[in-house]
Scaffold this motif. Structure first.
Motif, mmCIF file in Angstrom:
data_model
loop_
_atom_site.group_PDB
_atom_site.id
_atom_site.type_symbol
_atom_site.label_atom_id
_atom_site.label_comp_id
_atom_site.label_asym_id
_atom_site.label_seq_id
_atom_site.Cartn_x
_atom_site.Cartn_y
_atom_site.Cartn_z
ATOM 1 N N ALA A 211 2.933 11.919 0.226
ATOM 2 C CA ALA A 211 3.679 11.430 -1.001
ATOM 3 C C ALA A 211 3.616 12.818 -1.852
ATOM 4 N N GLU A 212 2.754 13.573 -2.042
ATOM 5 C CA GLU A 212 2.725 14.691 -2.714
ATOM 6 C C GLU A 212 3.650 15.642 -2.449
ATOM 7 N N SER B 121 6.766 6.459 -2.532
ATOM 8 C CA SER B 121 7.875 6.084 -1.720
ATOM 9 C C SER B 121 7.365 6.164 -0.100
ATOM 10 N N VAL B 122 7.672 5.228 0.501
ATOM 11 C CA VAL B 122 7.196 5.358 2.059
ATOM 12 C C VAL B 122 8.391 6.181 2.741
ATOM 13 N N ALA C 228 2.133 2.177 5.104
ATOM 14 C CA ALA C 228 3.022 1.550 4.112
ATOM 15 C C ALA C 228 2.343 0.744 3.039
ATOM 16 N N ALA C 229 1.220 0.052 3.332
ATOM 17 C CA ALA C 229 0.763 -0.651 2.498
ATOM 18 C C ALA C 229 -0.036 0.305 1.251
ATOM 19 N N ILE C 230 -0.713 1.487 1.715
ATOM 20 C CA ILE C 230 -1.286 2.267 0.994
ATOM 21 C C ILE C 230 -0.328 3.005 -0.024
ATOM 22 N N PHE C 231 0.689 3.750 0.798
ATOM 23 C CA PHE C 231 1.936 4.192 -0.211
ATOM 24 C C PHE C 231 2.218 3.184 -1.415
ATOM 25 N N GLU C 232 2.490 1.952 -1.092
ATOM 26 C CA GLU C 232 2.897 1.133 -2.144
ATOM 27 C C GLU C 232 1.940 0.696 -3.089
ATOM 28 N N ALA C 233 0.431 0.958 -2.686
ATOM 29 C CA ALA C 233 -0.603 0.493 -3.626
ATOM 30 C C ALA C 233 -0.781 1.786 -4.629
ATOM 31 N N LEU C 234 -0.038 2.937 -4.299
ATOM 32 C CA LEU C 234 -0.376 4.187 -4.929
ATOM 33 C C LEU C 234 1.065 4.507 -5.711
#
Length: 457
Positions: free
Chosen positions: A203-204, A233-234, A224-230
């Protein structure tokens, strides 16, 4: 938008050709799309990760021709992971668990005995604050799990929740989060497992595409679930088939037998490894590519097999041999100089011997024969002794040159009647001590008259 891809090896051992496959898929795609490639060391495993291994990986990739636009080390980015973990904890998505490995193993065995999947039951979510305190006062240190979004209201009543994505290689793919245990993101000692740092870094760094082995397909759903929780963008993911040994065993970074470092030291050409790493397990012929640009043009994700592919050392030998037989002198000049071949003789020597070399180091044997004083075995019998005596007497006068071999063998044939194998084999033995090897004609000017006389005498 420019694409950004990454290769994120753990510096816990040496790269093998399977790792190279992943690195090249990412590098070639990035270069073809005019993007950027990041080499990111997953070195949060404090016990097994070493700087020495990281340096080896950089050297291996440079040898192949992979030049990262950026190099990052996760051990230097811990503050980013701490901030992400704090955000997930505050949202109630990262929760402490106190089971020991033995306790977890017993739970899995009990579930298996009942015919149930070994999915963690989120028992730690039921602990009251006082119970957690008591466990910690008893010496238990928590590991931290991410609460997968596979339920509506009750986390103890998970329901089918598909994470669907269009895989760059496998096509439409879906993973049911209800079939998975909440992943451990932080160990008891406070160190991070691969999962969270990978998401935070992608992400960074703005990673747009992630290409990796198909053993990570399930991880992709979790990440993908962690991307969305943070709130990130996936990236688009692609999962390629894995390489195994001929026997079907997985390749290991710690075995070293098929490491890039070992293969380099054994004299293999980088494009032989690169060509095999990318083309094995794909449609079309496995052939040596001239360079990475040509290999990138062959890269076709739609042609990648869905099943594992086997790394065949014989295939690597074939590719290497084909490359060596076409290498120009300029490509090997430095290596020949290390063998003691003078620059003045180098071009002619290489042109004479390369067709007999499977690897460039094979030329060392011929260098010692041509420029040294090899031990020539004595004649096998009286007939061979007589042949050598005639050859010595009939050697043309003056320094050896391009026509010497033709003139010499014509004179020997005329006097002795020997021809074909009866002519060339004893002559080769007398000059080189070998039964086979490069054509003798181009070698004679390099060997020179004085060395010839010593060997024949």
């Amino acid at each position: 938008m420019s694409v950004i891809l990454r290769f994120a090896p753990s510096p816990t051992g040496r790269l093998h050709i399977g790792n190279l496959r992943t690195a090249l898929f990412n590098w070639l795609f990035a270069m073809r799309e005019g993007g950027h490639f990041v080499l990111r060391f997953d070195d949060t495993d404090r016990q097994r990760s070493t700087r020495e291994n990281a340096d080896r990986i950089e050297k291996d990739l440079a040898w192949i021709g992979i030049e990262p636009h950026r190099i990052a080390r996760q051990s230097e980015r811990l503050a980013l992971y701490d901030a992400a973990a704090a955000k997930l904890k505050a949202a109630g998505l990262l929760y402490p668990c106190y089971e020991t490995p033995d306790e977890l193993d017993r739970k899995r065995k009990r579930l298996a005995a009942r015919g149930l999947p070994p999915v963690y039951g989120r028992e730690a979510l039921k602990l009251l604050p006082g119970e957690r305190r008591a466990l910690e006062e008893a010496g238990r240190k928590p590991h931290w799990r991410f609460l997968l979004p596979n339920f509506t209201l009750d986390p103890f009543a998970p329901a089918r929740t598909d994470i669907a994505f269009d895989d760059m290689i496998r096509g439409p793919t879906a993973i049911d989060l209800a079939s998975l245990s909440d992943p451990v993101l932080i160990r008891e000692d406070g160190s991070y497992l691969y999962t969270l740092p990978s998401v935070v870094d992608d992400a960074e760094m703005g990673v747009t595409h992630v290409i990796r082995g198909d053993d990570h397909v399930t991880n992709t759903a979790v990440q993908a679930a962690i991307f969305e929780a943070l709130g990130a963008s996936v990236p688009r993911f692609g999962h390629h088939n894995l390489l195994t040994t001929i026997g079907g065993d997985g390749l290991s970074k710690r075995s070293g037998a098929l490491s890039l470092e070992t293969l380099r030291e054994e004299g293999y050409e980088p494009m032989a490894l690169a060509s095999l790493a990318v083309l094995v397990g794909t449609a079309g012929a496995i052939e040596p590519m001239a360079d990475l640009s040509a290999l990138g043009a062959r890269l076709d994700f739609s042609a990648v097999s869905a099943s594992a592919s086997k790394f065949d050392p014989a295939e690597l030998d074939r590719l290497n041999r084909e490359i060596v037989h076409t290498l120009p002198y300029a490509a090997v000049a430095g290596r020949l100089a290390d063998m003691g071949v003078a620059e003045t003789d180098g071009e002619a020597f290489w042109q004479a011997v390369r067709a007999n070399c499977d690897r460039v180091p094979d030329a060392r044997v011929f260098a010692e024969i041509v420029f040294g004083d090899p031990v020539v075995p004595p004649p096998a019998d009286a007939a061979e002794a007589a042949f050598r005596a005639a050859a010595l007497r009939l050697l043309p006068d003056g320094e050896t040159g391009p026509e010497t071999f033709r003139e010499w063998t014509t004179a020997i044939r005329t006097e002795t009647g020997a021809k074909g194998k009866a002519l060339f084999l004893p002559l080769r033995r007398a000059i080189t001590g070998l039964d086979h090897g490069p054509e003798l004609g181009p070698l004679l000017p390099l060997i020179g008259r004085e060395r010839l006389l010593r060997r024949l005498g």
